[in-house]
Scaffold this motif. Sequence first.
Motif, mmCIF file in Angstrom:
data_model
loop_
_atom_site.group_PDB
_atom_site.id
_atom_site.type_symbol
_atom_site.label_atom_id
_atom_site.label_comp_id
_atom_site.label_asym_id
_atom_site.label_seq_id
_atom_site.Cartn_x
_atom_site.Cartn_y
_atom_site.Cartn_z
ATOM 1 N N GLN A 1 -6.446 2.753 8.431
ATOM 2 C CA GLN A 1 -7.467 2.187 7.529
ATOM 3 C C GLN A 1 -8.873 2.319 8.109
ATOM 4 O O GLN A 1 -9.843 2.488 7.378
ATOM 5 N N VAL A 2 -8.963 2.257 9.439
ATOM 6 C CA VAL A 2 -10.274 2.365 10.097
ATOM 7 C C VAL A 2 -10.870 3.748 9.866
ATOM 8 O O VAL A 2 -12.068 3.900 9.627
ATOM 9 N N PHE A 3 -10.020 4.774 9.920
ATOM 10 C CA PHE A 3 -10.489 6.150 9.785
ATOM 11 C C PHE A 3 -10.628 6.588 8.328
ATOM 12 O O PHE A 3 -11.412 7.474 8.021
ATOM 13 N N PHE A 4 -9.864 5.960 7.449
ATOM 14 C CA PHE A 4 -9.893 6.360 6.036
ATOM 15 C C PHE A 4 -10.431 5.200 5.188
ATOM 16 O O PHE A 4 -9.720 4.608 4.394
ATOM 17 N N VAL A 5 -11.700 4.894 5.400
ATOM 18 C CA VAL A 5 -12.320 3.759 4.705
ATOM 19 C C VAL A 5 -12.252 3.953 3.188
ATOM 20 O O VAL A 5 -12.029 3.007 2.436
ATOM 21 N N LYS A 6 -12.410 5.195 2.766
ATOM 22 C CA LYS A 6 -12.363 5.509 1.336
ATOM 23 C C LYS A 6 -11.034 5.071 0.710
ATOM 24 O O LYS A 6 -10.986 4.672 -0.452
ATOM 25 N N TYR A 7 -9.960 5.137 1.508
ATOM 26 C CA TYR A 7 -8.624 4.845 0.988
ATOM 27 C C TYR A 7 -8.081 3.495 1.475
ATOM 28 O O TYR A 7 -6.880 3.281 1.485
ATOM 29 N N LYS A 8 -8.988 2.621 1.885
ATOM 30 C CA LYS A 8 -8.567 1.347 2.476
ATOM 31 C C LYS A 8 -7.620 0.569 1.565
ATOM 32 O O LYS A 8 -6.570 0.081 1.994
ATOM 33 N N GLU A 9 -7.969 0.448 0.275
ATOM 34 C CA GLU A 9 -7.147 -0.342 -0.645
ATOM 35 C C GLU A 9 -5.814 0.357 -0.959
ATOM 36 O O GLU A 9 -4.775 -0.295 -1.124
ATOM 37 N N LEU A 10 -5.846 1.693 -1.022
ATOM 38 C CA LEU A 10 -4.595 2.431 -1.249
ATOM 39 C C LEU A 10 -3.639 2.241 -0.074
ATOM 40 O O LEU A 10 -2.427 2.143 -0.257
ATOM 41 N N ILE A 11 -4.190 2.176 1.144
ATOM 42 C CA ILE A 11 -3.355 1.958 2.332
ATOM 43 C C ILE A 11 -2.820 0.535 2.335
ATOM 44 O O ILE A 11 -1.668 0.288 2.718
#
Length: 421
Positions: A57-67
């Motif tokens: 989640q730290v690296f893929f902020v754009k996909y935080k909610e999907l994660i």
Amino acid sequence: SLQNKNKVQMNGGGSKTIDSKYRSIRHSIQHTTNDKKKSIISSLNFKVLLNLLKKVQVFFVKYKELITLLKVQILCHYDGRKANHFFKYLITFYQKYSHQTDDPISIELTAKVLVSIQLYLDHDSPLDCSPLSSNADWDMEEDQYHWLDLAYYNQDNNNNKNELLWQLCGHPSKRIELLKPLYHKISDKSPLKALIAYTLAKMEFIVYHEHRSKYKKNCLLAESLVFEALYILDQDSSKNSRFLGFGALNALGTYALILYGEILLNLNKYQYGILCFEAANLLYKIRNGKSFLYLQRKLCDICAQHKDFERSIHYNREVLNSSDIDTNLNVFVLVTEHIANLHVMRGNFRKSEESLRTALKKLTEKEIKVDYDLGDDLLSLNNNSKIDEIKKAIFYIMLPLARLYLNGDRVSAAIMVLQAL
């Protein structure tokens, strides 16, 4: 490799590299759930996986909610103790993102939430569409899930605060109504579109089953949708042919083929439906290294019902070969009887006799071996009960053999068998 990427790129919305890396990670997590690898994520490893997702989640902020949604799906896949909590959590996601109709990630989130609710209500995993394991399943008969029955039949909801929860977890028609517009917004080549098409097909098929005479159009629509799901998955498989688990080779491909087979049977298209079931069994075998026992038994029954005796005998033999006399004695006896009866239906009495006599020989050899082990005092009590079980099994094989001889006018052979009994 992720740590060396530019953080601005991580937070940005347009990097194809980041998009593809996120999709690959998500796919890898889903792929670890197949039956062959179910032991990978257990106890401590399960916690390690959730910690890994926190870092992702730290690296893929754009996909935080999907994660975050992926975490919920993982919990649903492995732990059934908090099903009510998971339903509420999914509804919270829906409330937060359903109104953002122009944002691609919000559309994806909303669609995945509706699909997850439908799969979970069907006792399938929101993570990979497979049936929930015994640890992850939840019992509809328990009092805490009584509200789901009331919601399904649209009975009074006394708790107005949970009106949306009541609607979305009720009759599938509401979820169909909300999913269809999202289905048209998703890219035609997206695996998510295949998942939505599969879920819509399953819901349409449920509606058809409730009102068979009135709603044949639902069955025809389900046929079109599940075909589209398989087409998209097949295209994805050809693009990623080197990677096991992509496209039609994943669990969704297997269960979409099973659903397609069910729909085709209901439309009186046995000759095509049976090919879907066989393809699903083959895909499962490729993915897990073993046959799908549930599906094999289903194939035995379907083929027999449609008087496809040769196919039915073939799949019954596969079940018989995979059953261990030590642990599945009842299955061994029942399947042997079934094979013998199928040969009789085909008019092949000699093969029917052969199958019964072969089973009888195996059971007699097993009885002698167990009887020999009685010399060990420590094993004698356990072995006595085993001998009783084997003798019962021998009885249930000899009885149809005697009946076969009588029907074939071989009275002396039948008398010998009955005397032995």
